[in-house]
Motif scaffolding. Structure first.
Motif, PDB file in Angstrom:
ATOM      1  N   MET A  39       0.851  -1.171   0.000  1.00  0.00           N
ATOM      2  CA  MET A  39       0.000   0.000   0.000  1.00  0.00           C
ATOM      3  C   MET A  39       0.896   1.232   0.000  1.00  0.00           C
ATOM      4  O   MET A  39       1.848   1.323   0.764  1.00  0.00           O
ATOM      5  N   ALA A  40       0.594   2.177  -0.849  1.00  0.00           N
ATOM      6  CA  ALA A  40       1.377   3.412  -0.937  1.00  0.00           C
ATOM      7  C   ALA A  40       1.226   4.214   0.348  1.00  0.00           C
ATOM      8  O   ALA A  40       0.190   4.168   1.009  1.00  0.00           O
ATOM      9  N   ALA A  41       2.268   4.967   0.684  1.00  0.00           N
ATOM     10  CA  ALA A  41       2.258   5.760   1.912  1.00  0.00           C
ATOM     11  C   ALA A  41       1.095   6.741   1.932  1.00  0.00           C
ATOM     12  O   ALA A  41       0.455   6.936   2.968  1.00  0.00           O
ATOM     13  N   ALA A  42       0.790   7.368   0.799  1.00  0.00           N
ATOM     14  CA  ALA A  42      -0.316   8.324   0.740  1.00  0.00           C
ATOM     15  C   ALA A  42      -1.646   7.630   0.997  1.00  0.00           C
ATOM     16  O   ALA A  42      -2.500   8.153   1.722  1.00  0.00           O
ATOM     17  N   ASP A  43      -1.843   6.437   0.420  1.00  0.00           N
ATOM     18  CA  ASP A  43      -3.075   5.676   0.651  1.00  0.00           C
ATOM     19  C   ASP A  43      -3.196   5.279   2.111  1.00  0.00           C
ATOM     20  O   ASP A  43      -4.264   5.355   2.704  1.00  0.00           O
ATOM     21  N   SER A  44      -2.080   4.837   2.690  1.00  0.00           N
ATOM     22  CA  SER A  44      -2.063   4.440   4.096  1.00  0.00           C
ATOM     23  C   SER A  44      -2.397   5.620   4.999  1.00  0.00           C
ATOM     24  O   SER A  44      -3.160   5.490   5.956  1.00  0.00           O
ATOM     25  N   SER A  45      -1.852   6.782   4.690  1.00  0.00           N
ATOM     26  CA  SER A  45      -2.115   7.976   5.488  1.00  0.00           C
ATOM     27  C   SER A  45      -3.583   8.395   5.389  1.00  0.00           C
ATOM     28  O   SER A  45      -4.203   8.760   6.392  1.00  0.00           O
ATOM     29  N   LYS A  46      -4.143   8.320   4.191  1.00  0.00           N
ATOM     30  CA  LYS A  46      -5.555   8.661   4.010  1.00  0.00           C
ATOM     31  C   LYS A  46      -6.453   7.684   4.764  1.00  0.00           C
ATOM     32  O   LYS A  46      -7.434   8.085   5.379  1.00  0.00           O
ATOM     33  N   GLN A  47      -6.100   6.407   4.705  1.00  0.00           N
ATOM     34  CA  GLN A  47      -6.895   5.408   5.412  1.00  0.00           C
ATOM     35  C   GLN A  47      -6.792   5.625   6.922  1.00  0.00           C
ATOM     36  O   GLN A  47      -7.781   5.523   7.634  1.00  0.00           O
ATOM     37  N   ALA A  48      -5.607   5.958   7.411  1.00  0.00           N
ATOM     38  CA  ALA A  48      -5.431   6.247   8.839  1.00  0.00           C
ATOM     39  C   ALA A  48      -6.257   7.465   9.235  1.00  0.00           C
ATOM     40  O   ALA A  48      -6.872   7.481  10.311  1.00  0.00           O
ATOM     41  N   ASP A  49      -6.303   8.485   8.382  1.00  0.00           N
ATOM     42  CA  ASP A  49      -7.134   9.667   8.661  1.00  0.00           C
ATOM     43  C   ASP A  49      -8.607   9.297   8.767  1.00  0.00           C
ATOM     44  O   ASP A  49      -9.308   9.751   9.683  1.00  0.00           O
ATOM     45  N   ARG A  50      -9.090   8.469   7.834  1.00  0.00           N
ATOM     46  CA  ARG A  50     -10.500   8.055   7.862  1.00  0.00           C
ATOM     47  C   ARG A  50     -10.798   7.262   9.131  1.00  0.00           C
ATOM     48  O   ARG A  50     -11.823   7.480   9.784  1.00  0.00           O
ATOM     49  N   LEU A  51      -9.914   6.339   9.482  1.00  0.00           N
ATOM     50  CA  LEU A  51     -10.109   5.552  10.700  1.00  0.00           C
ATOM     51  C   LEU A  51     -10.063   6.451  11.938  1.00  0.00           C
ATOM     52  O   LEU A  51     -10.859   6.275  12.862  1.00  0.00           O
ATOM     53  N   ALA A  52      -9.146   7.408  11.955  1.00  0.00           N
ATOM     54  CA  ALA A  52      -9.023   8.322  13.098  1.00  0.00           C
ATOM     55  C   ALA A  52     -10.312   9.120  13.294  1.00  0.00           C
ATOM     56  O   ALA A  52     -10.752   9.332  14.430  1.00  0.00           O
ATOM     57  N   LYS A  53     -10.922   9.545  12.205  1.00  0.00           N
ATOM     58  CA  LYS A  53     -12.198  10.276  12.310  1.00  0.00           C
ATOM     59  C   LYS A  53     -13.282   9.395  12.911  1.00  0.00           C
ATOM     60  O   LYS A  53     -14.067   9.839  13.752  1.00  0.00           O
ATOM     61  N   ARG A  54     -13.328   8.136  12.491  1.00  0.00           N
ATOM     62  CA  ARG A  54     -14.338   7.209  13.037  1.00  0.00           C
ATOM     63  C   ARG A  54     -14.076   6.928  14.512  1.00  0.00           C
ATOM     64  O   ARG A  54     -14.997   6.862  15.313  1.00  0.00           O
ATOM     65  N   ILE A  55     -12.808   6.754  14.869  1.00  0.00           N
ATOM     66  CA  ILE A  55     -12.447   6.512  16.269  1.00  0.00           C
ATOM     67  C   ILE A  55     -12.824   7.723  17.115  1.00  0.00           C
ATOM     68  O   ILE A  55     -13.426   7.586  18.187  1.00  0.00           O
ATOM     69  N   GLY A  56     -12.477   8.917  16.644  1.00  0.00           N
ATOM     70  CA  GLY A  56     -12.794  10.140  17.377  1.00  0.00           C
ATOM     71  C   GLY A  56     -14.285  10.330  17.556  1.00  0.00           C
ATOM     72  O   GLY A  56     -14.754  10.701  18.641  1.00  0.00           O
ATOM     73  N   ALA A  57     -15.065  10.077  16.508  1.00  0.00           N
ATOM     74  CA  ALA A  57     -16.521  10.204  16.593  1.00  0.00           C
ATOM     75  C   ALA A  57     -17.086   9.200  17.598  1.00  0.00           C
ATOM     76  O   ALA A  57     -17.968   9.534  18.395  1.00  0.00           O
ATOM     77  N   PHE A  58     -16.573   7.972  17.575  1.00  0.00           N
ATOM     78  CA  PHE A  58     -17.002   6.937  18.530  1.00  0.00           C
ATOM     79  C   PHE A  58     -16.730   7.400  19.954  1.00  0.00           C
ATOM     80  O   PHE A  58     -17.612   7.339  20.815  1.00  0.00           O
ATOM     81  N   ALA A  59     -15.531   7.879  20.204  1.00  0.00           N
ATOM     82  CA  ALA A  59     -15.172   8.328  21.559  1.00  0.00           C
ATOM     83  C   ALA A  59     -16.055   9.491  22.004  1.00  0.00           C
ATOM     84  O   ALA A  59     -16.549   9.497  23.140  1.00  0.00           O
ATOM     85  N   ARG A  60     -16.278  10.459  21.128  1.00  0.00           N
ATOM     86  CA  ARG A  60     -17.113  11.616  21.486  1.00  0.00           C
ATOM     87  C   ARG A  60     -18.546  11.204  21.808  1.00  0.00           C
ATOM     88  O   ARG A  60     -19.159  11.736  22.730  1.00  0.00           O
ATOM     89  N   ARG A  61     -19.086  10.260  21.055  1.00  0.00           N
ATOM     90  CA  ARG A  61     -20.463   9.797  21.291  1.00  0.00           C
ATOM     91  C   ARG A  61     -20.603   9.037  22.594  1.00  0.00           C
ATOM     92  O   ARG A  61     -21.705   8.909  23.126  1.00  0.00           O
ATOM     93  N   HIS A  62     -19.496   8.485  23.080  1.00  0.00           N
ATOM     94  CA  HIS A  62     -19.579   7.573  24.227  1.00  0.00           C
ATOM     95  C   HIS A  62     -18.659   7.968  25.378  1.00  0.00           C
ATOM     96  O   HIS A  62     -17.858   7.163  25.846  1.00  0.00           O
ATOM     97  N   GLY A  63     -18.771   9.187  25.812  1.00  0.00           N
ATOM     98  CA  GLY A  63     -18.056   9.590  27.015  1.00  0.00           C
ATOM     99  C   GLY A  63     -16.812  10.421  26.786  1.00  0.00           C
ATOM    100  O   GLY A  63     -16.157  10.822  27.736  1.00  0.00           O
TER     101      GLY A  63
END
Length: 106
Positions: free
Chosen positions: A1-25
């Motif tokens: 996986m290209a570094a740019a693709d990996s970074s974009k995927q990490a950004d998308r996952l980070a947004k989902r993780i952050g939203a999950f945390a905010r919704r739940h405490g």
């Protein structure tokens, strides 16, 4: 996986993780586990005990996403982490059903 693709995927996952945390405490902790060809599972337990997981193609992507989301990673899914989980009737019926004739494991 290209570094740019990996970074974009990490950004998308980070947004989902952050939203999950905010919704739940407002906070969460996680643990990364290799699950074979599917990649790596990032199991999350939020501040209110809600739990879930996300998949990442590599351990590096999962770690980067967790870091960007500002969550604590644990080395193992230990008793302390499990103690914070809140389970309900659905989870109990599914866990029991797998072994004692509850709902089908689909």
């Amino acid at each position: 996986m290209a570094a740019a693709d990996s970074s974009k995927q990490a950004d998308r996952l980070a947004k989902r993780i952050g939203a999950f945390a905010r919704r739940h405490g407002g906070s969460a902790e996680g643990q990364i586990a290799y699950v074979g060809q599917m990649g790596f599972r990032l199991s999350l337990v939020a501040g209110d005990g809600t739990w879930g997981d996300l998949m990442a193609p590599s351990e590096e992507t999962a770690r980067t996403a967790a870091e960007r989301a500002g969550i604590t990673l644990k080395e193992s899914f230990d008793g302390e982490m499990a103690e914070h989980m809140r389970t309900g009737p659905y989870e109990w019926s599914r866990m029991a059903g797998i072994q004692v004739g509850g709902p089908a494991n689909r």
